[in-house]
Scaffold this motif. Sequence first.
Motif, PDB file in Angstrom:
ATOM      1  N   SER A 163       0.810  -1.214   0.000  1.00 17.41           N
ATOM      2  CA  SER A 163       0.000   0.000   0.000  1.00 17.41           C
ATOM      3  C   SER A 163       0.849   1.273   0.000  1.00 17.41           C
ATOM      4  O   SER A 163       0.398   2.330  -0.410  1.00 17.41           O
ATOM      5  CB  SER A 163      -0.943   0.006   1.206  1.00 17.41           C
ATOM      6  OG  SER A 163      -0.226   0.157   2.412  1.00 17.41           O
ATOM      7  N   LYS A 164       2.090   1.170   0.506  1.00 19.39           N
ATOM      8  CA  LYS A 164       2.945   2.344   0.632  1.00 19.39           C
ATOM      9  C   LYS A 164       3.987   2.457  -0.479  1.00 19.39           C
ATOM     10  O   LYS A 164       4.840   3.334  -0.438  1.00 19.39           O
ATOM     11  CB  LYS A 164       3.664   2.310   1.993  1.00 19.39           C
ATOM     12  CG  LYS A 164       2.745   2.493   3.193  1.00 19.39           C
ATOM     13  CD  LYS A 164       3.527   2.407   4.489  1.00 19.39           C
ATOM     14  CE  LYS A 164       2.637   2.682   5.685  1.00 19.39           C
ATOM     15  NZ  LYS A 164       2.185   4.067   5.762  1.00 19.39           N
ATOM     16  N   SER A 165       3.941   1.558  -1.454  1.00 19.82           N
ATOM     17  CA  SER A 165       4.962   1.561  -2.499  1.00 19.82           C
ATOM     18  C   SER A 165       4.320   1.469  -3.875  1.00 19.82           C
ATOM     19  O   SER A 165       3.112   1.290  -4.005  1.00 19.82           O
ATOM     20  CB  SER A 165       5.921   0.373  -2.306  1.00 19.82           C
ATOM     21  OG  SER A 165       5.264  -0.845  -2.624  1.00 19.82           O
ATOM     22  N   SER A 166       5.157   1.582  -4.889  1.00 22.64           N
ATOM     23  CA  SER A 166       4.684   1.426  -6.271  1.00 22.64           C
ATOM     24  C   SER A 166       5.025   0.045  -6.822  1.00 22.64           C
ATOM     25  O   SER A 166       4.919  -0.193  -8.022  1.00 22.64           O
ATOM     26  CB  SER A 166       5.322   2.505  -7.154  1.00 22.64           C
ATOM     27  OG  SER A 166       6.744   2.395  -7.122  1.00 22.64           O
ATOM     28  N   LEU A 167       5.441  -0.857  -5.951  1.00 23.63           N
ATOM     29  CA  LEU A 167       5.804  -2.206  -6.381  1.00 23.63           C
ATOM     30  C   LEU A 167       4.592  -2.934  -6.946  1.00 23.63           C
ATOM     31  O   LEU A 167       3.505  -2.909  -6.350  1.00 23.63           O
ATOM     32  CB  LEU A 167       6.385  -2.996  -5.209  1.00 23.63           C
ATOM     33  CG  LEU A 167       7.759  -2.529  -4.711  1.00 23.63           C
ATOM     34  CD1 LEU A 167       8.028  -3.057  -3.309  1.00 23.63           C
ATOM     35  CD2 LEU A 167       8.851  -2.998  -5.670  1.00 23.63           C
ATOM     36  N   ALA A 168       4.779  -3.599  -8.059  1.00 22.61           N
ATOM     37  CA  ALA A 168       3.672  -4.331  -8.680  1.00 22.61           C
ATOM     38  C   ALA A 168       3.307  -5.570  -7.879  1.00 22.61           C
ATOM     39  O   ALA A 168       2.146  -5.958  -7.807  1.00 22.61           O
ATOM     40  CB  ALA A 168       4.050  -4.730 -10.110  1.00 22.61           C
ATOM     41  N   ILE A 169       4.313  -6.192  -7.270  1.00 25.53           N
ATOM     42  CA  ILE A 169       4.107  -7.442  -6.536  1.00 25.53           C
ATOM     43  C   ILE A 169       4.868  -7.373  -5.215  1.00 25.53           C
ATOM     44  O   ILE A 169       6.032  -6.986  -5.199  1.00 25.53           O
ATOM     45  CB  ILE A 169       4.611  -8.658  -7.350  1.00 25.53           C
ATOM     46  CG1 ILE A 169       3.921  -8.733  -8.722  1.00 25.53           C
ATOM     47  CG2 ILE A 169       4.414  -9.964  -6.579  1.00 25.53           C
ATOM     48  CD1 ILE A 169       4.625  -9.661  -9.693  1.00 25.53           C
ATOM     49  N   VAL A 170       4.201  -7.733  -4.135  1.00 25.19           N
ATOM     50  CA  VAL A 170       4.877  -7.923  -2.846  1.00 25.19           C
ATOM     51  C   VAL A 170       4.501  -9.313  -2.369  1.00 25.19           C
ATOM     52  O   VAL A 170       3.353  -9.557  -2.007  1.00 25.19           O
ATOM     53  CB  VAL A 170       4.490  -6.854  -1.811  1.00 25.19           C
ATOM     54  CG1 VAL A 170       5.207  -7.126  -0.488  1.00 25.19           C
ATOM     55  CG2 VAL A 170       4.824  -5.454  -2.315  1.00 25.19           C
ATOM     56  N   GLN A 171       5.463 -10.213  -2.389  1.00 27.49           N
ATOM     57  CA  GLN A 171       5.217 -11.636  -2.154  1.00 27.49           C
ATOM     58  C   GLN A 171       5.858 -12.094  -0.842  1.00 27.49           C
ATOM     59  O   GLN A 171       7.075 -12.075  -0.699  1.00 27.49           O
ATOM     60  CB  GLN A 171       5.790 -12.452  -3.309  1.00 27.49           C
ATOM     61  CG  GLN A 171       5.787 -13.954  -3.106  1.00 27.49           C
ATOM     62  CD  GLN A 171       4.394 -14.518  -3.094  1.00 27.49           C
ATOM     63  OE1 GLN A 171       3.621 -14.307  -4.027  1.00 27.49           O
ATOM     64  NE2 GLN A 171       4.046 -15.249  -2.053  1.00 27.49           N
ATOM     65  N   PRO A 172       5.053 -12.494   0.165  1.00 20.65           N
ATOM     66  CA  PRO A 172       5.658 -13.093   1.357  1.00 20.65           C
ATOM     67  C   PRO A 172       6.216 -14.479   1.037  1.00 20.65           C
ATOM     68  O   PRO A 172       5.676 -15.195   0.185  1.00 20.65           O
ATOM     69  CB  PRO A 172       4.485 -13.200   2.346  1.00 20.65           C
ATOM     70  CG  PRO A 172       3.388 -12.378   1.756  1.00 20.65           C
ATOM     71  CD  PRO A 172       3.601 -12.386   0.278  1.00 20.65           C
ATOM     72  N   ALA A 173       7.292 -14.854   1.702  1.00 21.47           N
ATOM     73  CA  ALA A 173       7.876 -16.194   1.554  1.00 21.47           C
ATOM     74  C   ALA A 173       8.628 -16.527   2.839  1.00 21.47           C
ATOM     75  O   ALA A 173       8.920 -15.648   3.649  1.00 21.47           O
ATOM     76  CB  ALA A 173       8.808 -16.256   0.349  1.00 21.47           C
ATOM     77  N   PHE A 174       8.921 -17.815   3.004  1.00 23.11           N
ATOM     78  CA  PHE A 174       9.548 -18.276   4.239  1.00 23.11           C
ATOM     79  C   PHE A 174      10.742 -19.167   3.920  1.00 23.11           C
ATOM     80  O   PHE A 174      10.713 -19.953   2.975  1.00 23.11           O
ATOM     81  CB  PHE A 174       8.545 -19.029   5.095  1.00 23.11           C
ATOM     82  CG  PHE A 174       7.320 -18.210   5.438  1.00 23.11           C
ATOM     83  CD1 PHE A 174       7.339 -17.340   6.517  1.00 23.11           C
ATOM     84  CD2 PHE A 174       6.168 -18.282   4.665  1.00 23.11           C
ATOM     85  CE1 PHE A 174       6.223 -16.568   6.829  1.00 23.11           C
ATOM     86  CE2 PHE A 174       5.049 -17.522   4.955  1.00 23.11           C
ATOM     87  CZ  PHE A 174       5.085 -16.656   6.045  1.00 23.11           C
ATOM     88  N   LEU A 175      11.760 -19.042   4.742  1.00 21.33           N
ATOM     89  CA  LEU A 175      12.963 -19.835   4.529  1.00 21.33           C
ATOM     90  C   LEU A 175      12.730 -21.292   4.903  1.00 21.33           C
ATOM     91  O   LEU A 175      13.214 -22.201   4.236  1.00 21.33           O
ATOM     92  CB  LEU A 175      14.123 -19.249   5.338  1.00 21.33           C
ATOM     93  CG  LEU A 175      15.492 -19.853   5.056  1.00 21.33           C
ATOM     94  CD1 LEU A 175      15.892 -19.660   3.591  1.00 21.33           C
ATOM     95  CD2 LEU A 175      16.539 -19.236   5.965  1.00 21.33           C
ATOM     96  N   GLN A 176      11.961 -21.520   5.953  1.00 22.35           N
ATOM     97  CA  GLN A 176      11.692 -22.888   6.377  1.00 22.35           C
ATOM     98  C   GLN A 176      10.433 -22.933   7.235  1.00 22.35           C
ATOM     99  O   GLN A 176       9.912 -21.908   7.652  1.00 22.35           O
ATOM    100  CB  GLN A 176      12.877 -23.456   7.168  1.00 22.35           C
ATOM    101  CG  GLN A 176      13.268 -22.632   8.384  1.00 22.35           C
ATOM    102  CD  GLN A 176      14.564 -23.110   9.016  1.00 22.35           C
ATOM    103  OE1 GLN A 176      15.450 -23.628   8.339  1.00 22.35           O
ATOM    104  NE2 GLN A 176      14.685 -22.940  10.318  1.00 22.35           N
ATOM    105  N   LEU A 177       9.919 -24.131   7.441  1.00 23.42           N
ATOM    106  CA  LEU A 177       8.796 -24.425   8.334  1.00 23.42           C
ATOM    107  C   LEU A 177       7.438 -23.932   7.835  1.00 23.42           C
ATOM    108  O   LEU A 177       6.413 -24.196   8.468  1.00 23.42           O
ATOM    109  CB  LEU A 177       9.037 -23.851   9.734  1.00 23.42           C
ATOM    110  CG  LEU A 177      10.304 -24.329  10.462  1.00 23.42           C
ATOM    111  CD1 LEU A 177      10.439 -23.593  11.791  1.00 23.42           C
ATOM    112  CD2 LEU A 177      10.266 -25.825  10.669  1.00 23.42           C
ATOM    113  N   ALA A 178       7.399 -23.218   6.730  1.00 20.79           N
ATOM    114  CA  ALA A 178       6.129 -22.704   6.214  1.00 20.79           C
ATOM    115  C   ALA A 178       6.253 -22.497   4.710  1.00 20.79           C
ATOM    116  O   ALA A 178       7.353 -22.488   4.151  1.00 20.79           O
ATOM    117  CB  ALA A 178       5.751 -21.398   6.907  1.00 20.79           C
ATOM    118  N   SER A 179       5.123 -22.349   4.081  1.00 21.09           N
ATOM    119  CA  SER A 179       5.112 -22.088   2.644  1.00 21.09           C
ATOM    120  C   SER A 179       4.344 -20.795   2.381  1.00 21.09           C
ATOM    121  O   SER A 179       3.502 -20.390   3.186  1.00 21.09           O
ATOM    122  CB  SER A 179       4.478 -23.256   1.894  1.00 21.09           C
ATOM    123  OG  SER A 179       3.145 -23.448   2.298  1.00 21.09           O
TER     124      SER A 179
END
Length: 353
Positions: free
Chosen positions: A30-46
């Motif tokens: 909401s505060k940027s002009s980024l087209a995509i903001v994707q959460p991701a996890f190094l381990q234990l979750a997807s």
Amino acid sequence: MKKALILLGHGSRLKEANESLYSLAKIIKSKSSLAIVQPAFLQLASPTLREGIESCLAQGASEIIVHPYFLYPGAHVLHDIPAIIEAARQDHPQVRIRLTPPLGIDDKLAEIVLERVAEIEKEANLPPDQELDSQQLDQLLSDPALIERKSLEIISAKIQEEAFPIPLRPIIKRVVHATADLAIVSDIRFSPHFYQQISTSLLQGAPIITDVFMLKEALNLSLLSKFRNPLFCFIRDREVREMAEKEKITRSMAAVRKGASLYPEGIYLFGNAPTALRELIQLYRRGKIAPAAVVGCPVGFVGASEVKRELCQTDLPYFTCLGARGGSAMAAAVINALLRELAKTQCQNSQNK
């Protein structure tokens, strides 16, 4: 050029812990002009980092920036994450993939720490909760209005009201009052246009549809009649039972489908069934329903957390509480608080004329 940001967290076995990363990603978007903001996890979750990269590419990203949401440059930041990114670069040489430093040491982080210290100091300076003697208890319990007033005074002293928009503060306090849970404030989420949309719809007499009768019975009927909002719950309808059996779906889902066919622009309240809220989201995405507002507070350890997170990713006017907590009392508290504030405003306006 379509630029994507992957916000990379460590990951946890606790779903509630992982949800904070999704919330942060939404704020960043909401505060940027980024087209995509994707959460991701190094381990234990997807999704994992590699899955996050593939998701960004599927959405058309031509450049990907990975930010490790870590405090310090430990083994993960120095070795594990760069290795995964290098493998992705080898597989997708046409895409520019870059890695930012971790959060590290920064004056802004120091300011946040000091803010947290100030919060706990403020709480420590509050007068301690006092035990009532028998006479005081009898006096207090004989006056329901006094109980409510004192409860709201305690809540006001112990939560940070200023963190919320002014129109929503009475609602937040009523949710805390209904749940007797001060910590729930940190999990409350709402869309920017929720208050304006639901207030306008209530004043216009929009129909209200609840997922269960417990929620319907918890609403303030005198205020609903004042604003002429018809109230419905379809879960016991014969048509709904037959639809559920025929389609092999839950009655809660069938009830939402009936609501969508009759009142596609109504106000929808959920305090029990995650399946009902999920059905509404799917109907909305297919253009079968356009709710005026959604109060999505289903409760439970299976599905509720995920569905509420999905609600937060829509552009619906919504109010919800992340995690497993929720319930009919919470959802009713939201609407009843709104109705009280609207009635109070109308009364003040009439006196000023």
